[in-house]
Design an enzyme around this catalytic site. Structure first.
Site, PDB file in Angstrom:
ATOM      1  N   CYS A   2       0.824  -1.188   0.000  1.00 23.85           N
ATOM      2  CA  CYS A   2       0.000   0.000   0.000  1.00 23.85           C
ATOM      3  C   CYS A   2       0.866   1.248   0.000  1.00 23.85           C
ATOM      4  CB  CYS A   2      -0.956   0.042   1.179  1.00 23.85           C
ATOM      5  SG  CYS A   2      -2.071  -1.350   1.313  1.00 23.85           S
ATOM      6  N   ARG A  27       5.486  -0.923  -4.665  1.00 23.53           N
ATOM      7  CA  ARG A  27       5.138  -1.528  -3.381  1.00 23.53           C
ATOM      8  C   ARG A  27       4.092  -2.627  -3.544  1.00 23.53           C
ATOM      9  NH1 ARG A  27       6.399   1.992   1.144  1.00 23.53           N
ATOM     10  NH2 ARG A  27       4.638   1.163   2.292  1.00 23.53           N
ATOM     11  N   TRP A  74      -3.428  -2.563  -1.374  1.00 23.52           N
ATOM     12  CA  TRP A  74      -3.207  -3.998  -1.500  1.00 23.52           C
ATOM     13  C   TRP A  74      -4.232  -4.661  -0.595  1.00 23.52           C
ATOM     14  CZ3 TRP A  74      -1.574  -8.320   1.377  1.00 23.52           C
ATOM     15  CH2 TRP A  74      -1.053  -9.389   0.618  1.00 23.52           C
ATOM     16  N   ASN A  98      -2.803   2.552   5.509  1.00 25.21           N
ATOM     17  CA  ASN A  98      -1.991   1.347   5.319  1.00 25.21           C
ATOM     18  C   ASN A  98      -2.028   0.545   6.609  1.00 25.21           C
ATOM     19  OD1 ASN A  98      -1.248   2.398   2.870  1.00 25.21           O
ATOM     20  ND2 ASN A  98       0.861   2.848   3.443  1.00 25.21           N
ATOM     21  N   GLY A  99      -2.129  -0.775   6.497  1.00 25.28           N
ATOM     22  CA  GLY A  99      -2.099  -1.615   7.692  1.00 25.28           C
ATOM     23  C   GLY A  99      -3.406  -2.336   7.916  1.00 25.28           C
ATOM     24  N   GLU A 479      16.343 -19.496  -2.690  1.00 27.89           N
ATOM     25  CA  GLU A 479      16.095 -18.204  -3.337  1.00 27.89           C
ATOM     26  C   GLU A 479      15.672 -18.404  -4.795  1.00 27.89           C
ATOM     27  OE1 GLU A 479      16.237 -14.097  -4.571  1.00 27.89           O
ATOM     28  OE2 GLU A 479      15.687 -15.178  -2.756  1.00 27.89           O
ATOM     29  N   LYS A 483      12.043 -17.221  -6.329  1.00 29.48           N
ATOM     30  CA  LYS A 483      11.899 -16.307  -7.457  1.00 29.48           C
ATOM     31  C   LYS A 483      11.061 -16.938  -8.573  1.00 29.48           C
ATOM     32  CE  LYS A 483      14.138 -12.599  -6.216  1.00 29.48           C
ATOM     33  NZ  LYS A 483      14.019 -12.858  -4.781  1.00 29.48           N
ATOM     34  N   GLU A 486       7.445 -16.764  -7.417  1.00 33.47           N
ATOM     35  CA  GLU A 486       6.952 -15.390  -7.405  1.00 33.47           C
ATOM     36  C   GLU A 486       6.604 -14.889  -8.806  1.00 33.47           C
ATOM     37  OE1 GLU A 486       8.969 -12.832  -3.844  1.00 33.47           O
ATOM     38  OE2 GLU A 486      10.286 -13.399  -5.494  1.00 33.47           O
ATOM     39  N   HIS A 502      15.616 -38.131   1.479  1.00 32.73           N
ATOM     40  CA  HIS A 502      14.718 -38.239   2.632  1.00 32.73           C
ATOM     41  C   HIS A 502      13.292 -37.805   2.296  1.00 32.73           C
ATOM     42  CE1 HIS A 502      17.925 -39.282   5.424  1.00 32.73           C
ATOM     43  NE2 HIS A 502      18.659 -38.341   4.842  1.00 32.73           N
ATOM     44  N   LYS A 602       5.828  -5.150  -2.330  1.00 37.33           N
ATOM     45  CA  LYS A 602       7.265  -4.960  -2.130  1.00 37.33           C
ATOM     46  C   LYS A 602       7.623  -4.921  -0.654  1.00 37.33           C
ATOM     47  CE  LYS A 602      11.494  -4.078  -3.524  1.00 37.33           C
ATOM     48  NZ  LYS A 602      12.287  -5.134  -4.166  1.00 37.33           N
TER      49      LYS A 602
END
Length: 607
Positions: A2, A27, A74, A98-99, A479, A483, A486, A502, A602
């Site tokens: 946001c 963001r 968002w 925001n929040g 990582e 990616k 995402e 395993h 973000k």
């Protein structure tokens, strides 16, 4: 996530707000809106989806007025629809937030009992309706705000404008960042200094719990108890220059190609090239006396922390824990007084990591943060900061900030090892020399993307992908998987190579690509053995290694990316680049939104 902007200006507010919101697109958001005060009345325009949709609405139905607030939302409470888009309000008041207001249900029931009529599914509307009720009962805007903010539970940054008060804005923060910008006969509010950079470089940050009354030429700050306080006005290092893509199609691709410069700039602030030694900024604690380090972060920052844990234990010989901040804050582990809490965040505003910081302080830990925004809440709350010199990172998927974090953590490891006497001067110089070669190697990798593009074509049709690595390269496997998930929405998992037998080996067949992060070094033979097991079961092996490692695996690899031969210590930094580049090219082939993947933001400033 946001974004908030507000202006009491000398020009029409709507175009200024829209441009500021564009600088906050990185963001992450799924709707947007603007409200202005035209004369004495509040008017709003909102739209679902991208800012281009809001711009189209404003072209058809312009907003007049010199004062206004804007927001990129968002979605949390309520779907990402126009009706749920901010600003929310009534004829008396408009609010952006925001929040999350955690006690919104109780407040809503109370307000409905007083006759307030709700029109959205959001938690934010409770703030607007509470202010509206208090104004209707005869309170002034200042009195209504002072009565409202203490009643809110949760994390929030809020900006409010009031009908009939075109030269007034009131804002507040609790657990989410907010700043006030000082102009010449005009004032600004923003959740991000980047949004305010074209408007002013004079910024004051609200401390947690603060609220502020902003007028055309001043800002009056109050703490959570309502006492007037002073907040320092400082010059931000950000400029108003547009953050553009240059000749690149996407911000992510541009930011990947900034790696050589970013890694070099980060090294230059931490290494004296004349002596080939790491020089940390002055720390308010004795690094030699630290007996345990606790690392906490989220997302890619956590993977950087896991690499750092491997380095700190094997090179500096310091016992180190690494934990995702969202779990750490609730596990409340016992911590011996005088330990070091090491936090990692690109934005310096991540809610869970900020909560971990506060817990560490309560346990009498020294707190050191690795951040990319030196003016962030995390930086200001820490005992000391190690800055990544990555510049603004616009793509939601972190790239150059991640590698800069690794570079900073590698330098910190060498400094810690020398301070404790567990690393000889000779070995420290040798490893520093290896770090100094990384920017050049990064440039060489980015000069030829052909092998990575070829592999991307193979991966684009995959449904599941496994990433394998060992030691400090195990987090790079995770990582890489993150990616790919995402950006391309392909299911992918990163595993320690030795753990494959395993459980994950059951997934392997000819339809499952297996990507190995396998530089030459002490762990190569063990990794190669694990890869043989995958190949024996039909796994399609894609290997990232140097020439020596690639030659040894040539009989089982279907694709190979050959990287420069480097010391194993620096391999995680270098190998992160092609792994991230691979995810980028797969996403391009699949046609997804590379810079703003669905459902992601973000900076995650709520739980």
């Amino acid at each position: 996530m946001c974004g908030i902007v507000g202006v009491i200006g000398t020009h029409q507010a709507a175009p200024v707000l829209l441009e500021a919101l564009r600088r906050l697109e990185y963001r992450g958001y799924d709707s947007a809106g603007i409200a202005t005060i035209d004369g004495t009345a509040i008017d709003r325009r909102r739209a679902e989806g991208k800012l281009a949709n809001l711009a189209s609405v404003l072209d058809r139905l312009p907003l007049a007025g010199l004062t206004g607030i804007g927001h990129t939302r968002w979605a949390t409470h309520g779907a990402p629809t126009e009706s749920n888009a901010h600003p929310h309000g009534t004829a008396r008041v408009a609010v952006v937030h925001n929040g999350i207001i955690e006690n919104h249900a109780e407040l809503k029931a109370e307000l409905q009992a007083h006759g307030q009529v709700f029109t959205t599914e959001t938690d934010t509307e409770t703030v607007a309706q509470l202010l509206d009720l208090l104004l209707a009962q005869g309170m002034s805007p200042r009195e209504a705000a002072a009565a409202t903010f203490p009643r809110l539970t949760g994390a929030y940054a809020i900006a409010v404008v009031f009908a009939g008060h075109p030269d007034l804005m009131i804002a507040a923060r609790h657990g989410a960042p907010l700043a006030v910008g000082f102009g010449d006969g005009e004032m600004f509010v923003g959740s991000d200094a980047l949004a305010l950079a074209p408007l002013t470089r004079r910024i004051a940050y609200l401390d947690d719990g603060d609220w502020v009354i902003v007028t055309r030429d001043a800002a009056q700050f109050f703490d959570a108890r309502g006492h007037e306080v002073k907040r320092e006005v400082r010059l931000t290092a950000l400029t108003g220059a547009a953050v553009g893509k240059g000749n690149f199609r996407h911000f992510m691709h541009k930011e990947l190609h900034e790696n050589p410069a970013v890694l070099g700039d980060t090294l230059h602030q931490m290494v004296n090239p004349a002596t080939a030694s790491v020089v940390l900024p002055a720390l308010p604690f004795d690094l030699a006396s630290i007996r345990r380090i606790t690392i906490s972060a989220c997302g890619s920052g956590f993977y950087a922390g896991q690499v750092a844990r491997a380095w700190l234990e094997t090179v500096a010989r310091i016992p180190t824990d690494a934990d995702v901040a969202s779990e750490f804050r609730y596990r409340t582990p016992p911590m011996d007084e005088g330990g070091l809490g090491l936090l990692i965040s690109q934005s310096g505003e991540t809610a869970d990591t900020m909560a971990a910081l506060q817990y560490m302080k309560s346990q009498k830990q020294h707190v050191l943060s690795v951040v990319n925004v030196p003016e962030s809440s995390m930086a200001r709350a820490s005992d000391a900061v190690l800055a990544t010199i990555a510049g603004p990172e616009i793509s939601v998927a972190s790239t150059k900030a991640f590698t800069a974090q690794l570079m900073v953590l590698a330098c910190f490891t060498l400094a810690a090892g020398r301070a404790r006497g567990s690393l000889s001067e000779y070995e420290a110089k040798r490893l520093t020399a290896a770090l100094l070669e990384v920017p050049g190697h990064a440039a060489a990798i980015l000069d030829d993307e052909g092998p990575v593009r070829r592999i991307a074509a193979r991966l684009a049709e995959a449904r599941d992908v496994l990433y394998l690595g060992r030691g400090s390269c195990f987090p790079i496997a995770m990582e890489g998987a993150l990616k790919l998930k995402e950006l391309s929405y392909i299911h992918a998992e990163g595993y320690a190579a030795g753990e494959m037998k395993h459980g994950p080996i059951a997934l392997i067949d000819r339809n499952v690509p297996v990507i190995a992060i396998a530089p030459s070094g002490p762990l190569f033979e063990k990794t190669a053995s694990n890869l043989q097991e995958a190949a024996a079961r039909g796994g399609q092996l894609i290997v990232f290694s140097d020439a020596e490692g690639a030659a040894k695996l040539s009989g089982i690899a279907v694709e190979t990316v050959i990287l420069p031969a480097v010391d194993p210590f620096v391999a995680p930094i270098l190998y992160a680049i092609p792994v991230q580049l691979l995810a980028y090219h797969v996403a391009v082939l699949k046609g997804t939104d590379v810079d703003q993947p669905r459902n992601l933001a973000k900076s995650v400033t709520v739980e």
